[in-house]
Design a protein around this motif. Structure first.
Motif, PDB file in Angstrom:
ATOM      1  N   PHE A 116      -7.314   6.016   7.600  1.00  0.00           N
ATOM      2  CA  PHE A 116      -6.245   5.032   7.507  1.00  0.00           C
ATOM      3  C   PHE A 116      -5.839   4.626   8.913  1.00  0.00           C
ATOM      4  CE2 PHE A 116      -5.625   7.376   3.463  1.00  0.00           C
ATOM      5  CZ  PHE A 116      -5.866   6.307   2.609  1.00  0.00           C
ATOM      6  N   ASP A 117      -5.126   3.523   9.017  1.00  0.00           N
ATOM      7  CA  ASP A 117      -4.619   3.014  10.295  1.00  0.00           C
ATOM      8  C   ASP A 117      -5.721   2.668  11.281  1.00  0.00           C
ATOM      9  OD1 ASP A 117      -1.819   2.989   9.707  1.00  0.00           O
ATOM     10  OD2 ASP A 117      -1.833   5.160   9.867  1.00  0.00           O
TER      11      ASP A 117
ATOM     12  N   PHE B 282       0.847  -1.181   0.000  1.00  0.00           N
ATOM     13  CA  PHE B 282       0.000   0.000   0.000  1.00  0.00           C
ATOM     14  C   PHE B 282       0.885   1.235   0.000  1.00  0.00           C
ATOM     15  CE2 PHE B 282      -2.095   3.497   2.179  1.00  0.00           C
ATOM     16  CZ  PHE B 282      -3.202   3.634   1.380  1.00  0.00           C
ATOM     17  N   PRO B 283       0.745   2.146  -0.946  1.00  0.00           N
ATOM     18  CA  PRO B 283      -0.208   2.059  -2.048  1.00  0.00           C
ATOM     19  C   PRO B 283       0.215   0.992  -3.052  1.00  0.00           C
ATOM     20  CG  PRO B 283       1.135   4.037  -2.232  1.00  0.00           C
ATOM     21  CD  PRO B 283       1.534   3.366  -0.957  1.00  0.00           C
ATOM     22  N   GLY B 284      -0.738   0.529  -3.814  1.00  0.00           N
ATOM     23  CA  GLY B 284      -0.492  -0.518  -4.802  1.00  0.00           C
ATOM     24  C   GLY B 284      -1.807  -0.986  -5.383  1.00  0.00           C
TER      25      GLY B 284
ATOM     26  N   PHE C   1      -5.266  -0.273   6.323  1.00  0.00           N
ATOM     27  CA  PHE C   1      -4.109   0.226   5.594  1.00  0.00           C
ATOM     28  C   PHE C   1      -3.093   0.687   6.629  1.00  0.00           C
ATOM     29  CE2 PHE C   1      -7.886   1.128   3.016  1.00  0.00           C
ATOM     30  CZ  PHE C   1      -7.586   0.371   1.893  1.00  0.00           C
ATOM     31  N   PHE C   2      -1.949   0.012   6.671  1.00  0.00           N
ATOM     32  CA  PHE C   2      -0.870   0.397   7.587  1.00  0.00           C
ATOM     33  C   PHE C   2       0.053   1.331   6.819  1.00  0.00           C
ATOM     34  CE2 PHE C   2      -2.327  -3.794   8.926  1.00  0.00           C
ATOM     35  CZ  PHE C   2      -2.563  -3.584  10.274  1.00  0.00           C
ATOM     36  N   THR C   3      -0.080   2.618   7.053  1.00  0.00           N
ATOM     37  CA  THR C   3       0.600   3.602   6.216  1.00  0.00           C
ATOM     38  C   THR C   3       2.105   3.660   6.448  1.00  0.00           C
ATOM     39  OG1 THR C   3       0.011   5.317   7.811  1.00  0.00           O
ATOM     40  CG2 THR C   3      -1.449   5.038   5.929  1.00  0.00           C
TER      41      THR C   3
END
Length: 147
Positions: free
Chosen positions: A82-83, A64-66, A118-120
């Motif tokens: 996020f998170d 991520f991103p992807g 999403f683990f930024t």
């Protein structure tokens, strides 16, 4: 229409800059981070917590991103956080898994849920179709065991 519901807000227990590492092992996603209490406990500078998923039908970990493991439409101006571990409220994938299990199992009585995070900081995303999830207690660590 509400697109998602927050299940666990990692901002409540992660340090402000996020996680150091995310590891996946079978039905467990472990989040490693610097001990936010290390000022009072210098012997244990690291910590971890885990999501333990029950009744997994599908599990995808990606960059991520992807390229996303799944997509979902959101017809609202609601801002995605996020998170946080969140549930996609009207997931087609969860619906299709529920239909599959109802057709193939006489004993199926659980409702699949579509959970994502999403683990930024770790640049990782997870998408899980499962029947439930729990968050473990914090475990303090003397070393960064993911290194």
């Amino acid at each position: 229409m509400e697109c998602y519901t927050t299940i666990f807000d990692s901002y409540e227990w992660l340090p402000p800059y996020g996680e150091n590492h995310v590891s996946v092992d079978a039905n467990v996603v472990t989040i490693h981070y610097d001990n936010p209490h290390d000022e009072t406990n210098k012997e244990y500078p690291f910590a971890k917590r885990s999501y333990i998923f029950d009744g997994i039908s599908s599990f995808c970990k990606s960059a991520f991103p992807g390229v996303a493991c799944s997509t979902f439409d959101c017809d609202t101006d609601e801002k995605m956080s996020f998170d946080v571990l969140f549930e996609i409220t009207h997931s087609e994938q969860a619906k299709k898994w529920n239909e599959y299990w109802q057709k193939t199992s006489f004993t199926f009585m659980y409702k699949n849920r579509h959970l994502c995070q999403f683990f930024t900081t770790a640049n990782t995303a997870i998408n899980v179709i499962c029947t439930g999830v729990t968050l473990s207690d914090e475990v303090l660590l003397k070393t960064a065991e993911w290194r």
